[in-house]
Design a protein around this motif. Structure first.
Motif, mmCIF file in Angstrom:
data_model
loop_
_atom_site.group_PDB
_atom_site.id
_atom_site.type_symbol
_atom_site.label_atom_id
_atom_site.label_comp_id
_atom_site.label_asym_id
_atom_site.label_seq_id
_atom_site.Cartn_x
_atom_site.Cartn_y
_atom_site.Cartn_z
ATOM 1 N N PHE A 93 0.844 -1.200 0.000
ATOM 2 C CA PHE A 93 0.000 0.000 0.000
ATOM 3 C C PHE A 93 0.877 1.245 0.000
ATOM 4 C CE2 PHE A 93 -2.537 -3.386 1.749
ATOM 5 C CZ PHE A 93 -3.815 -3.156 1.265
ATOM 6 N N PRO A 94 0.403 2.337 -0.614
ATOM 7 C CA PRO A 94 1.217 3.556 -0.695
ATOM 8 C C PRO A 94 1.123 4.377 0.591
ATOM 9 C CG PRO A 94 -0.846 3.899 -1.859
ATOM 10 C CD PRO A 94 -0.857 2.476 -1.375
ATOM 11 N N VAL A 95 1.675 3.834 1.672
ATOM 12 C CA VAL A 95 1.543 4.479 2.977
ATOM 13 C C VAL A 95 2.892 4.694 3.660
ATOM 14 C CG1 VAL A 95 -0.803 3.647 3.396
ATOM 15 C CG2 VAL A 95 1.143 2.212 4.052
ATOM 16 N N HIS A 96 4.002 4.502 2.958
ATOM 17 C CA HIS A 96 5.318 4.616 3.596
ATOM 18 C C HIS A 96 5.589 6.058 4.032
ATOM 19 C CE1 HIS A 96 5.648 0.850 1.322
ATOM 20 N NE2 HIS A 96 6.522 0.483 2.253
ATOM 21 N N PHE B 259 9.190 -1.444 9.989
ATOM 22 C CA PHE B 259 10.070 -0.667 10.853
ATOM 23 C C PHE B 259 9.503 0.734 11.071
ATOM 24 C CE2 PHE B 259 12.894 -3.525 8.356
ATOM 25 C CZ PHE B 259 13.184 -4.412 9.389
ATOM 26 N N VAL B 260 9.627 1.226 12.288
ATOM 27 C CA VAL B 260 9.151 2.572 12.604
ATOM 28 C C VAL B 260 10.325 3.538 12.555
ATOM 29 C CG1 VAL B 260 7.205 1.728 13.930
ATOM 30 C CG2 VAL B 260 9.380 2.123 15.096
ATOM 31 N N ALA B 261 10.029 4.823 12.656
ATOM 32 C CA ALA B 261 11.044 5.845 12.401
ATOM 33 C C ALA B 261 12.044 5.994 13.533
ATOM 34 C CB ALA B 261 10.367 7.191 12.143
ATOM 35 N N THR B 262 11.737 5.469 14.704
ATOM 36 C CA THR B 262 12.647 5.568 15.840
ATOM 37 C C THR B 262 13.020 4.176 16.324
ATOM 38 O OG1 THR B 262 12.869 6.328 18.133
ATOM 39 C CG2 THR B 262 10.659 5.753 17.398
ATOM 40 N N SER B 263 14.219 4.062 16.863
ATOM 41 C CA SER B 263 14.631 2.794 17.458
ATOM 42 C C SER B 263 14.307 2.731 18.949
ATOM 43 C CB SER B 263 16.141 2.592 17.264
ATOM 44 O OG SER B 263 16.871 3.633 17.904
ATOM 45 N N ASP B 264 13.626 3.744 19.478
ATOM 46 C CA ASP B 264 13.256 3.754 20.893
ATOM 47 C C ASP B 264 12.452 2.500 21.224
ATOM 48 O OD1 ASP B 264 12.048 4.302 23.449
ATOM 49 O OD2 ASP B 264 12.312 6.446 23.082
ATOM 50 N N ARG B 265 12.905 1.756 22.222
ATOM 51 C CA ARG B 265 12.222 0.525 22.620
ATOM 52 C C ARG B 265 10.773 0.770 23.010
ATOM 53 N NH1 ARG B 265 11.415 -0.503 27.907
ATOM 54 N NH2 ARG B 265 11.898 -2.729 27.803
ATOM 55 N N ASN B 266 10.440 1.991 23.415
ATOM 56 C CA ASN B 266 9.119 2.295 23.956
ATOM 57 C C ASN B 266 8.104 2.717 22.901
ATOM 58 O OD1 ASN B 266 9.706 1.747 26.684
ATOM 59 N ND2 ASN B 266 10.692 3.739 26.914
#
Length: 370
Positions: free
Chosen positions: A8-11, A19-26
């Motif tokens: 889907f065109p949602v990137h 994967f999300v934009a932050t590597s924050d575990r929370n």
């Protein structure tokens, strides 16, 4: 590392959607719903309050869910946890799942038959437009502890809820509720080493969240304060029915006057007042609490050390509990969701008054965590 969502065109970033934009575990992404009665139900044997939550924690590779139902003296919880996997569009964990039928308008919530006797198959239909609340942002000792976005919506339920050998037919004129979708950063998962945070012993947690539905509009109020009364977050809007085409009305700064049961922090009522940019009062709402629901018991919101949102439990674990009647001291330190009656002028509405006055709070004369 691809998933079906990548078709889907949602990137939003130059990574697969897994994967999300932050590597924050929370980092988390969660659904929340509640079910409560209208005026036709409160004060009757049919009065109940139910809460359902489904969350994903991409950087912990965990998804979990819970349903908690309080019906008279019968309080039960079913909760489940699994390894997240690749498909972020799969909002199911064990017997609990959420299906988006029409984005921002209609959602189906299902709890399949299980040995603990909670079953649910119901459609949530939005009454009001989905409202994007103020950004929630806070730091502790320079570290970002909250950075999240949430939208909220008032609505009604159609379907069936079973608890043990009792069943209630959910109909939209009698069974209302609110829902929210939130995502971002907030404390989740296994406890981290506290480090310097162990020295922060003078804090507290003050929180009001009050979504309410009236005949021709809804109101959403949020207040979070430090013990001094300094605001961390606030939001106050009047929101109009789906399809009305009307923008939400900003009500200004919300102020609160809580009323407590003698010798406790259990809220029996409140006055919410709203003031515009020039100090003019834009609205005033009287709140009468009707049914107290102890949110922290069994749901993963932080009370139990071995079951917290985002905590790894295994490939798939499903548990159930019968919750004893809440200790009366719970309301002195625990986040409570009250089914409540709201009066604004000549209109009467029903909704949730979620409140916690934990630790010190100067306005109400509370000291410490007792």
């Amino acid at each position: 590392m691809l998933s079906p969502l990548d078709d889907f065109p949602v990137h939003q970033i130059s990574e697969p959607m897994r994967f999300v934009a932050t590597s924050d575990r929370n980092f988390y992404d969660r659904y929340y719903f509640n079910i409560h009665g209208t005026g036709e139900v409160h004060g009757t044997d049919d009065e109940l309050f139910a809460v359902i939550g489904v969350g994903q924690y991409p950087n912990l590779s965990v998804a979990d869910a819970f349903v908690s139902v309080l019906w008279g003296d019968d309080h039960r919880v079913v909760r489940s946890s699994k390894v997240l996997g690749a498909d972020r569009m799969d909002a199911s964990v064990g017997p609990i799942r959420v299906e988006v039928v029409k984005g921002l308008e209609q959602v189906r919530v299902i709890v399949e038959p299980n040995e603990w006797g909670i079953e649910l198959d119901a459609l949530y239909d939005g009454f009001s437009e989905a409202h994007l609340e103020s950004r929630h942002f806070d730091r502790q000792f320079s570290r970002v502890t909250f950075d999240s976005t949430r939208f909220a919506q008032l609505g009604s339920w159609t379907g069936t809820l079973r608890l043990g050998d009792r069943e209630v037919r959910l109909t939209p004129e009698r069974w209302w509720g609110s829902r929210d979708r939130s995502w971002g950063v907030r404390p989740v998962g296994e406890p981290e080493p506290p480090g310097i945070r162990a020295t922060d012993t003078a804090g507290g947690f003050f929180w009001i969240y009050a979504p309410v539905r009236f005949e021709d509009h809804a109101m959403i109020t949020i207040v979070q304060e430090r013990p001094t009364g300094e605001r961390i977050m606030q939001d106050a809007h009047r929101v109009f029915p789906l399809g009305s085409g009307r923008e939400a009305d900003w009500l200004g700064r919300p102020e609160h006057q809580l009323r407590f049961a003698p010798g406790s922090r259990s809220v029996i009522g409140a006055t919410l007042s709203y003031y515009g940019a020039h100090g003019e009062r834009t609205a005033e709402v009287e709140v009468e609490t009707l049914l107290a629901f102890p949110l922290l018991l069994g749901t993963g919101y932080g009370l139990e050390p071995d079951w917290k949102h985002g905590m790894y439990q295994g490939d798939l674990v499903v548990q159930g509990q019968e919750i004893p009647p809440a200790d009366p001291t719970y309301s002195n330190w625990g986040l409570t969701e009250y089914a409540a009656r709201f009066t604004c002028g000549d209109q009467v509405g029903y909704g949730m008054f979620e409140c916690a006055v934990m630790g010190t709070h100067r306005q109400y004369g509370f000291e410490g965590w007792g």
